[in-house]
Enzyme design. Structure first.
Site, PDB file in Angstrom:
ATOM      1  N   ASP A 248      11.720 -60.106  42.088  1.00 27.85           N
ATOM      2  CA  ASP A 248      13.037 -59.609  41.220  1.00 27.85           C
ATOM      3  C   ASP A 248      12.044 -60.125  39.848  1.00 27.85           C
ATOM      4  OD1 ASP A 248      14.862 -59.726  39.534  1.00 27.85           O
ATOM      5  OD2 ASP A 248      16.247 -61.410  40.727  1.00 27.85           O
ATOM      6  N   ILE A 249      12.178 -59.103  38.855  1.00 21.52           N
ATOM      7  CA  ILE A 249      11.450 -59.149  37.727  1.00 21.52           C
ATOM      8  C   ILE A 249      12.014 -60.035  36.866  1.00 21.52           C
ATOM      9  CG2 ILE A 249      12.590 -57.075  36.521  1.00 21.52           C
ATOM     10  CD1 ILE A 249       9.628 -56.341  35.629  1.00 21.52           C
TER      11      ILE A 249
ATOM     12  N   GLY B 153      20.680 -50.958  38.582  1.00 24.10           N
ATOM     13  CA  GLY B 153      19.480 -50.950  39.108  1.00 24.10           C
ATOM     14  C   GLY B 153      18.555 -52.193  38.537  1.00 24.10           C
ATOM     15  N   VAL B 154      17.436 -52.114  37.843  1.00 22.86           N
ATOM     16  CA  VAL B 154      16.560 -53.111  37.051  1.00 22.86           C
ATOM     17  C   VAL B 154      17.308 -53.565  35.894  1.00 22.86           C
ATOM     18  CG1 VAL B 154      14.735 -51.833  36.140  1.00 22.86           C
ATOM     19  CG2 VAL B 154      14.480 -54.050  36.897  1.00 22.86           C
ATOM     20  N   ASP B 155      17.907 -52.391  35.209  1.00 22.03           N
ATOM     21  CA  ASP B 155      18.399 -52.468  33.910  1.00 22.03           C
ATOM     22  C   ASP B 155      19.744 -53.192  33.854  1.00 22.03           C
ATOM     23  OD1 ASP B 155      18.980 -51.826  31.332  1.00 22.03           O
ATOM     24  OD2 ASP B 155      19.658 -49.681  31.472  1.00 22.03           O
TER      25      ASP B 155
ATOM     26  N   SER C 299      11.104 -45.238  37.066  1.00 17.79           N
ATOM     27  CA  SER C 299      11.521 -43.885  37.419  1.00 17.79           C
ATOM     28  C   SER C 299      11.789 -43.756  39.019  1.00 17.79           C
ATOM     29  CB  SER C 299      10.672 -42.718  36.999  1.00 17.79           C
ATOM     30  OG  SER C 299      11.084 -42.702  35.513  1.00 17.79           O
TER      31      SER C 299
ATOM     32  N   GLY D 215      13.645 -45.471  41.116  1.00 15.79           N
ATOM     33  CA  GLY D 215      15.080 -45.916  41.707  1.00 15.79           C
ATOM     34  C   GLY D 215      15.824 -44.623  41.667  1.00 15.79           C
TER      35      GLY D 215
HETATM   36  P1  ADP Z   1      14.983 -45.720  37.245  1.00 17.10           P
HETATM   37  O1  ADP Z   1      16.284 -45.319  36.677  1.00 17.10           O
HETATM   38  O2  ADP Z   1      13.818 -45.799  36.251  1.00 17.10           O
HETATM   39  O3  ADP Z   1      14.732 -44.863  38.505  1.00 17.10           O
HETATM   40  P2  ADP Z   1      15.865 -48.028  38.575  1.00 17.10           P
HETATM   41  O4  ADP Z   1      16.371 -49.583  38.134  1.00 17.10           O
HETATM   42  O5  ADP Z   1      16.818 -47.159  39.386  1.00 17.10           O
HETATM   43  O6  ADP Z   1      15.176 -47.210  37.457  1.00 17.10           O
HETATM   44  O7  ADP Z   1      14.892 -48.246  39.748  1.00 17.10           O
HETATM   45  C1  ADP Z   1      13.542 -48.747  39.237  1.00 17.10           C
HETATM   46  C2  ADP Z   1      12.833 -49.590  40.447  1.00 17.10           C
HETATM   47  O8  ADP Z   1      13.356 -51.077  40.184  1.00 17.10           O
HETATM   48  C3  ADP Z   1      13.272 -49.333  41.873  1.00 17.10           C
HETATM   49  O9  ADP Z   1      12.092 -49.467  42.817  1.00 17.10           O
HETATM   50  C4  ADP Z   1      14.174 -50.437  42.106  1.00 17.10           C
HETATM   51  O10 ADP Z   1      14.257 -50.987  43.449  1.00 17.10           O
HETATM   52  C5  ADP Z   1      13.764 -51.582  41.371  1.00 17.10           C
HETATM   53  N1  ADP Z   1      14.386 -52.567  41.108  1.00 17.10           N
HETATM   54  C6  ADP Z   1      15.821 -52.890  41.005  1.00 17.10           C
HETATM   55  N2  ADP Z   1      16.200 -54.193  40.576  1.00 17.10           N
HETATM   56  C7  ADP Z   1      15.147 -54.793  40.433  1.00 17.10           C
HETATM   57  C8  ADP Z   1      14.955 -56.190  40.055  1.00 17.10           C
HETATM   58  N3  ADP Z   1      15.737 -57.009  39.764  1.00 17.10           N
HETATM   59  N4  ADP Z   1      13.205 -56.578  39.757  1.00 17.10           N
HETATM   60  C9  ADP Z   1      12.418 -55.775  40.137  1.00 17.10           C
HETATM   61  N5  ADP Z   1      12.647 -54.119  40.662  1.00 17.10           N
HETATM   62  C10 ADP Z   1      14.040 -53.919  40.506  1.00 17.10           C
END
Ligand code: ADP
Length: 184
Positions: free
Chosen positions: A17-18, A39-41, A131, A133
């Site tokens: 988890d980043i 997602g990660v955002d 990108s 996700g």
């Molecule tokens: P995008 O809109 O750029 O595709 P997403 O957030 O949907 O961004 O996904 C980008 C990547 O981040 C995906 O592989 C997703 O599984 C991953 N991701 C989601 N949450 C976390 C987290 N807490 N830490 C690291 N990676 C994550």
């Protein structure tokens, strides 16, 4: 975990988890509004606290004249409540199989984030898989662009540590295979 040396720098692949990473910089796969998303955002904004959203709103107003941040570009904020000192927010391309310029846009995300880290005297940075996700970029293609861009950068800089943080074992395996193929 895979860890390699490139020109005295470390390039690592990890599953995790980043938001928990203690690097100087973590990178957010934001959308152009910079006002948060899923997602990660969403995870980064939840962990950082509401002050991060305030900083992003200020950047929208002052640095971007109210406009969206274009795909491939990057801006930097503090890390607020995160262990990281800074967050670089970058917008990846939305996958479209008929468009062949997307690898350049995705490469720019990594390159611009690394350059912002350098100008802020950072020596460690962690990236999510931008990108792949909700933007649906194929993981293997994204891995090739991400890792090629990082490797080229590290070959030309004394930076420190770059960590690619994968959120699933499946994504990790895809990145690991590409990295093996690139470095032999
Ligand atoms: P995008 O809109 O750029 O595709 P997403 O957030 O949907 O961004 O996904 C980008 C990547 O981040 C995906 O592989 C997703 O599984 C991953 N991701 C989601 N949450 C976390 C987290 N807490 N830490 C690291 N990676 C994550």
């Amino acid at each position: 975990m895979m860890k390699i040396d490139i020109n005295g720098n470390i390039l690592e692949l990890v599953v995790g988890d980043i938001t928990t990473l203690q690097t100087d910089v973590i990178v957010n796969a934001a959308n152009g509004s910079l006002l948060g998303g899923g997602g990660v955002d969403g995870a980064i904004h939840r962990a950082a606290g509401k002050e991060l959203l305030e900083e992003c709103k200020q950047i929208r107003e002052k640095q971007l004249d109210g406009n969206y941040l274009p795909a491939g570009e990057a801006v930097i904020t503090s890390g607020q409540n995160l262990p990281a000192s800074y967050v670089v927010h970058t917008v990846g391309p939305v996958w479209n199989e008929h468009d062949d310029g997307q690898d350049d846009v995705l490469s720019n995300c990594y390159q611009n984030a690394l350059e912002l880290a350098v100008t802020h005297d950072a020596s460690s940075i962690a990236f999510p898989s931008i990108s792949t996700g909700v933007y649906h970029y194929p993981v293997k293609l994204a891995a090739e662009t991400a890792l090629q861009t990082m490797i080229a950068f590290l070959q030309n800089h004394q930076f420190g540590q770059v960590v690619m943080v994968l959120f699933s074992e499946q994504d990790y395996a895809a990145y690991e295979k590409v990295l093996h193929d690139l470095v032999g």
